[in-house]
Design a protein around this motif. Structure first.
Motif, PDB file in Angstrom:
ATOM      1  N   ALA A 183       1.067  -1.453   0.031  1.00  0.00           N
ATOM      2  CA  ALA A 183       0.288   0.192  -0.410  1.00  0.00           C
ATOM      3  C   ALA A 183       1.106   0.875   0.203  1.00  0.00           C
ATOM      4  O   ALA A 183       1.900   1.357   0.289  1.00  0.00           O
ATOM      5  N   LEU A 184      -0.029   2.322  -0.469  1.00  0.00           N
ATOM      6  CA  LEU A 184       0.340   4.049  -0.551  1.00  0.00           C
ATOM      7  C   LEU A 184      -0.625   4.276   0.227  1.00  0.00           C
ATOM      8  O   LEU A 184      -1.236   4.971  -0.041  1.00  0.00           O
ATOM      9  N   LEU A 185       0.584   5.314   1.152  1.00  0.00           N
ATOM     10  CA  LEU A 185      -0.216   7.154   1.784  1.00  0.00           C
ATOM     11  C   LEU A 185       0.136   7.583   1.662  1.00  0.00           C
ATOM     12  O   LEU A 185       1.863   8.302   1.233  1.00  0.00           O
ATOM     13  N   THR A 186      -0.355   8.394   0.758  1.00  0.00           N
ATOM     14  CA  THR A 186       0.347  10.300  -0.371  1.00  0.00           C
ATOM     15  C   THR A 186      -1.004  11.309   0.625  1.00  0.00           C
ATOM     16  O   THR A 186      -1.714  11.172   1.350  1.00  0.00           O
ATOM     17  N   ARG A 187      -0.063  12.538   0.715  1.00  0.00           N
ATOM     18  CA  ARG A 187      -0.926  13.574   1.299  1.00  0.00           C
ATOM     19  C   ARG A 187      -1.931  13.764   0.340  1.00  0.00           C
ATOM     20  O   ARG A 187      -1.424  14.163  -1.488  1.00  0.00           O
ATOM     21  N   ALA A 188      -3.480  14.321   0.408  1.00  0.00           N
ATOM     22  CA  ALA A 188      -3.810  14.797  -0.463  1.00  0.00           C
ATOM     23  C   ALA A 188      -3.796  15.508  -0.750  1.00  0.00           C
ATOM     24  O   ALA A 188      -4.413  15.892  -2.655  1.00  0.00           O
ATOM     25  N   ASP A 189      -3.467  16.892  -0.749  1.00  0.00           N
ATOM     26  CA  ASP A 189      -3.352  18.176  -0.898  1.00  0.00           C
ATOM     27  C   ASP A 189      -2.414  18.167  -2.008  1.00  0.00           C
ATOM     28  O   ASP A 189      -1.913  19.747  -2.343  1.00  0.00           O
TER      29      ASP A 189
ATOM     30  N   GLN B 221      -1.176  13.151  -6.582  1.00  0.00           N
ATOM     31  CA  GLN B 221      -2.258  12.724  -6.802  1.00  0.00           C
ATOM     32  C   GLN B 221      -2.444  11.818  -7.363  1.00  0.00           C
ATOM     33  O   GLN B 221      -0.802  11.192  -8.137  1.00  0.00           O
ATOM     34  N   VAL B 222      -2.697  10.221  -6.729  1.00  0.00           N
ATOM     35  CA  VAL B 222      -2.210   8.727  -7.564  1.00  0.00           C
ATOM     36  C   VAL B 222      -3.361   9.122  -9.287  1.00  0.00           C
ATOM     37  O   VAL B 222      -4.353   8.892  -9.417  1.00  0.00           O
ATOM     38  N   ARG B 223      -2.741   8.947 -10.330  1.00  0.00           N
ATOM     39  CA  ARG B 223      -2.895   9.035 -11.761  1.00  0.00           C
ATOM     40  C   ARG B 223      -3.012   7.522 -12.779  1.00  0.00           C
ATOM     41  O   ARG B 223      -4.494   6.966 -12.907  1.00  0.00           O
ATOM     42  N   SER B 224      -1.985   6.747 -11.563  1.00  0.00           N
ATOM     43  CA  SER B 224      -2.550   4.873 -12.445  1.00  0.00           C
ATOM     44  C   SER B 224      -1.895   4.210 -10.828  1.00  0.00           C
ATOM     45  O   SER B 224      -0.958   4.467 -10.362  1.00  0.00           O
ATOM     46  N   VAL B 225      -2.422   3.226 -10.951  1.00  0.00           N
ATOM     47  CA  VAL B 225      -1.810   1.963  -9.933  1.00  0.00           C
ATOM     48  C   VAL B 225      -2.253   0.958 -10.452  1.00  0.00           C
ATOM     49  O   VAL B 225      -3.382   0.182 -10.973  1.00  0.00           O
TER      50      VAL B 225
ATOM     51  N   GLN C 295       2.565  17.704  -6.000  1.00  0.00           N
ATOM     52  CA  GLN C 295       2.414  19.620  -6.038  1.00  0.00           C
ATOM     53  C   GLN C 295       3.666  20.036  -5.557  1.00  0.00           C
ATOM     54  O   GLN C 295       3.152  19.638  -3.989  1.00  0.00           O
ATOM     55  N   ASP C 296       4.263  21.093  -6.145  1.00  0.00           N
ATOM     56  CA  ASP C 296       5.051  21.395  -5.714  1.00  0.00           C
ATOM     57  C   ASP C 296       4.398  22.825  -4.883  1.00  0.00           C
ATOM     58  O   ASP C 296       3.375  22.935  -5.077  1.00  0.00           O
ATOM     59  N   GLN C 297       4.961  24.019  -3.484  1.00  0.00           N
ATOM     60  CA  GLN C 297       4.019  24.580  -3.094  1.00  0.00           C
ATOM     61  C   GLN C 297       4.015  25.976  -4.268  1.00  0.00           C
ATOM     62  O   GLN C 297       2.943  26.045  -3.661  1.00  0.00           O
ATOM     63  N   SER C 298       4.468  26.134  -5.164  1.00  0.00           N
ATOM     64  CA  SER C 298       3.969  26.990  -6.006  1.00  0.00           C
ATOM     65  C   SER C 298       3.024  26.281  -7.129  1.00  0.00           C
ATOM     66  O   SER C 298       2.396  27.545  -8.066  1.00  0.00           O
ATOM     67  N   GLY C 299       2.967  25.491  -6.929  1.00  0.00           N
ATOM     68  CA  GLY C 299       1.646  24.735  -8.421  1.00  0.00           C
ATOM     69  C   GLY C 299       2.036  24.558  -8.726  1.00  0.00           C
ATOM     70  O   GLY C 299       1.188  24.003  -9.733  1.00  0.00           O
TER      71      GLY C 299
END
Length: 170
Positions: A24-30, A33-37, A76-80
């Motif tokens: 499994a993988l835990l990612t910060r939703a903010d 984005q998981v594009r494919s798995v 996503q980096d902090q500058s978008g």
């Protein structure tokens, strides 16, 4: 207070009522984005007593109890800005038990993951990839060196960038 998303797919051991397992993988939703798995199974001429019906052709057997979870991520980096990253989340065969059987299996698992990495790099030579998880081996072991050196170009072992006293885990 951060919003995390878990990503996992069922695998050969997911339905084991005593000890259900998968990667499994835990990612910060903010930020991610998981594009494919996917969790591709690899096959071996050696029978490791893993049941994964239909995963392998006749005469071959499943290599992974927990196939690697391969996830394409948009970070996503902090500058978008956005960066694409493919992660290969692993849990290879334990060192517990008979190492005359377990080590060759970990090396075969490393070769299979290296082949997956190579396919990704062949499709996009500039792809950012990371092999991570519980490889159940040591820093310069045969299995770790196999997955590091088989893809072209070699993967960078991040421990090489740490001071020796900070290299404490396998």
């Amino acid at each position: 207070g951060l919003d995390y998303t878990a990503t996992a797919l069922p695998g050969p051991q997911s339905n084991n009522p005593e000890f259900p397992l998968t990667n499994a993988l835990l990612t910060r939703a903010d930020r991610v984005q998981v594009r494919s798995v996917e969790n591709p199974q690899s096959c071996s001429p050696v029978d490791y007593e893993t049941s994964d019906p239909g995963a392998c052709p006749s005469g071959e057997h499943p290599l992974f109890d927990r196939p690697p979870l391969v996830a394409d991520l948009a970070l996503q980096d902090q500058s978008g800005g956005e960066m694409m990253l493919t992660v290969f989340v692993n849990h290879w065969k334990s060192k517990a038990g008979d190492e005359s059987v377990n080590l060759p299996r970990r090396i075969a698992q490393a070769q299979a993951v290296a082949a997956l990495v190579q396919m990704r790099l062949a499709a996009d030579p500039n792809a950012a990839v990371a092999v991570l998880g519980d490889l159940n081996d040591y820093y310069a072991s045969a299995a770790v060196e196999t997955v590091r050196t088989l893809p072209e170009p070699d993967l960078v072992h991040l421990y090489d960038r740490l001071p020796p006293l900070d290299r404490y885990s396998y």
